[in-house]
Design an enzyme around this catalytic site. Structure first.
Site, PDB file in Angstrom:
ATOM      1  N   LYS A  69       0.934  -1.264   0.621  1.00 42.14           N
ATOM      2  CA  LYS A  69      -0.083   0.373  -0.254  1.00 42.14           C
ATOM      3  C   LYS A  69       0.709   1.651   0.138  1.00 42.14           C
ATOM      4  O   LYS A  69       0.550   2.124  -0.353  1.00 42.14           O
ATOM      5  CB  LYS A  69      -0.884   0.358   1.008  1.00 42.14           C
ATOM      6  CG  LYS A  69      -2.163  -1.037   1.366  1.00 42.14           C
ATOM      7  CD  LYS A  69      -3.604  -0.098  -0.117  1.00 42.14           C
ATOM      8  CE  LYS A  69      -4.592  -1.469   0.250  1.00 42.14           C
ATOM      9  NZ  LYS A  69      -5.955  -1.054  -0.746  1.00 42.14           N
ATOM     10  N   SER A  94      -9.030  -0.602   6.254  1.00 40.01           N
ATOM     11  CA  SER A  94      -8.733  -1.482   7.946  1.00 40.01           C
ATOM     12  C   SER A  94      -7.433  -1.721   8.106  1.00 40.01           C
ATOM     13  O   SER A  94      -7.420  -2.249   9.108  1.00 40.01           O
ATOM     14  CB  SER A  94      -8.978  -2.748   7.055  1.00 40.01           C
ATOM     15  OG  SER A  94      -8.593  -3.442   6.379  1.00 40.01           O
ATOM     16  N   GLU A 220      -9.389 -13.996  -3.975  1.00 39.37           N
ATOM     17  CA  GLU A 220     -10.185 -13.783  -2.819  1.00 39.37           C
ATOM     18  C   GLU A 220     -10.585 -14.576  -1.935  1.00 39.37           C
ATOM     19  O   GLU A 220     -10.685 -15.696  -2.019  1.00 39.37           O
ATOM     20  CB  GLU A 220     -11.677 -13.107  -3.525  1.00 39.37           C
ATOM     21  CG  GLU A 220     -11.394 -11.990  -4.406  1.00 39.37           C
ATOM     22  CD  GLU A 220     -12.616 -11.655  -4.972  1.00 39.37           C
ATOM     23  OE1 GLU A 220     -13.594  -9.947  -4.500  1.00 39.37           O
ATOM     24  OE2 GLU A 220     -14.156 -11.718  -5.656  1.00 39.37           O
ATOM     25  N   GLY A 224     -15.761 -13.404   0.656  1.00 40.86           N
ATOM     26  CA  GLY A 224     -16.035 -11.280   0.243  1.00 40.86           C
ATOM     27  C   GLY A 224     -15.430 -11.596  -1.377  1.00 40.86           C
ATOM     28  O   GLY A 224     -14.100 -10.953  -1.835  1.00 40.86           O
ATOM     29  N   ASP A 226     -16.426 -10.038  -4.054  1.00 44.86           N
ATOM     30  CA  ASP A 226     -17.120  -9.595  -4.533  1.00 44.86           C
ATOM     31  C   ASP A 226     -16.668  -8.677  -5.879  1.00 44.86           C
ATOM     32  O   ASP A 226     -17.707  -9.251  -6.836  1.00 44.86           O
ATOM     33  CB  ASP A 226     -17.302  -8.304  -3.766  1.00 44.86           C
ATOM     34  CG  ASP A 226     -15.930  -7.629  -3.457  1.00 44.86           C
ATOM     35  OD1 ASP A 226     -15.359  -8.755  -2.704  1.00 44.86           O
ATOM     36  OD2 ASP A 226     -15.560  -6.599  -3.911  1.00 44.86           O
ATOM     37  N   SER A 320       1.177  -9.946  -0.816  1.00 44.53           N
ATOM     38  CA  SER A 320       0.865  -8.282  -0.265  1.00 44.53           C
ATOM     39  C   SER A 320       1.441  -7.431   1.190  1.00 44.53           C
ATOM     40  O   SER A 320       1.136  -6.246   1.064  1.00 44.53           O
ATOM     41  CB  SER A 320      -0.354  -8.182  -0.654  1.00 44.53           C
ATOM     42  OG  SER A 320      -1.603  -9.240   0.020  1.00 44.53           O
TER      43      SER A 320
END
Length: 334
Positions: A69, A94, A220, A224, A226, A320
């Site tokens: 990030k 989060s 995923e 979750g 989506d 990640s």
């Protein structure tokens, strides 16, 4: 495993919105040079033998703030005007984007206000505060973090830095895949965790431009899904707030911008269970000697669980992040 309907490949991949391009990713890489870490690519003969392929792990758990990030956050904040930086920035997250924005703000002489769920792991809250950010908490199951973040930004005159729905964020995240392919050469597939979709979108933009024909596989958590559901529907859909150990992937809905990229560039999305993620975290710790958070291990989990079929010869996997406290780590694997 539940694969998605295949996305377009070959010539169809040229029909991608040019909001973010490979040139944007390369420009982000230049901004990040000497600021972000060029993270290592790890190889393991044991992993290759278990997977039945040549695996290259891009270890973003060694990035600043412990996750990819920082790439997007610094790229976005570095483009703000001196006046905007002086007023400060706001974000909602989060945990990992929160830390990234807080650190990027500190590096650029600004300050950050971060909206975080009340149940965010303590290690992530403490790290965010440690970078000098003000934290505003909310209940993730009843509150609307986007609305809270926008209200705070408007009331205080702050620049709002979203976690994935921004071209400069996407371009910054894409530098992880850019570095990976620069080091390994062409890969047959790239496995990337999917939450809001920024890492996947940036990775896909970079990887498909550098290696035409590469298979882009998103991963995923089962709870979750989506993005998988959105791909099946052909438009972003909203799911109930996911209850999964992979808190960094607990997205209710993909971003409009990220989905516009991913629906064109992803070949498939696979799902992993929380137990499969735990197995991957344990393997990474015991055999690879690295610590991963649950979201960080999800792409590795898909590989170890045998969810990738057919299995390409040379595969990149993005680890990640590694932001998990020792107590939480023991709780998950105990």
């Amino acid at each position: 495993m539940t694969p998605s309907p295949s996305g377009p490949t070959g010539p169809g991949r040229t029909d991608v919105p040019d909001v973010v391009t490979l040139d944007d990713v390369r420009d982000a890489a230049r901004r990040l040079a000497g600021v972000a870490h060029r993270t290592p690519v790890l190889r393991s003969r044991t992993l290759d033998a278990l997977a039945g392929a040549e695996i290259h792990l891009k270890c973003e758990n060694f990035q600043r703030v412990g996750a990819f990030k920082f790439r997007g956050a610094y790229n976005a904040l570095s483009r703000l005007s001196p006046e905007q930086l002086a007023r400060g920035v706001a974000a909602y997250s989060s945990g990992n984007h929160a830390q990234a924005v807080a650190l990027a703000a500190r590096e650029l002489g600004s300050h950050a206000v971060i909206v975080m769920p009340e149940d965010t792991p303590k290690s992530k809250k403490d790290a965010t505060a440690g970078y000098g950010a003000e934290i505003v908490t909310y209940d993730r199951y009843t509150g609307d973090r986007v609305a809270i973040g926008r209200r705070l930004a408007e009331e205080r005159g702050l620049a709002l830095i979203p976690p994935y729905e921004h071209p400069h964020i996407i371009a910054g995240q894409g530098t992880a895949a850019l570095e990976l392919i620069e080091e390994t050469g062409p890969l047959d597939a790239l496995l990337t965790p999917v939450g809001g979709g920024g890492l996947m979108a940036g990775s896909a933009i970079a990887a498909t431009a550098l290696v035409p024909g590469i298979r882009m596989i998103g991963v995923e958590p089962e709870a979750g899904d989506d993005t998988l559901r959105s791909l099946a529907a052909g438009h972003p859909v909203t799911i109930p707030v996911p209850r999964t150990i992979a808190d960094g992937q607990a997205a209710e809905r993909p971003g409009e911008l990220t989905f516009s990229v991913n629906r064109r560039l992803l070949d498939s999305v696979v799902l992993v269970t929380d137990d499969e993620i735990r197995t991957a975290m344990k393997f990474a710790f015991e055999r690879l000697k690295i610590v991963t958070e649950p979201s960080g291990a999800s792409a590795l989990a898909a590989l170890l669980a045998g969810h990738i079929s057919p299995l390409p010869p040379r595969i990149g996997v993005i680890i990640s992040g590694g932001n998990v406290g020792v107590e939480r780590f023991l709780e998950l694997l105990g």
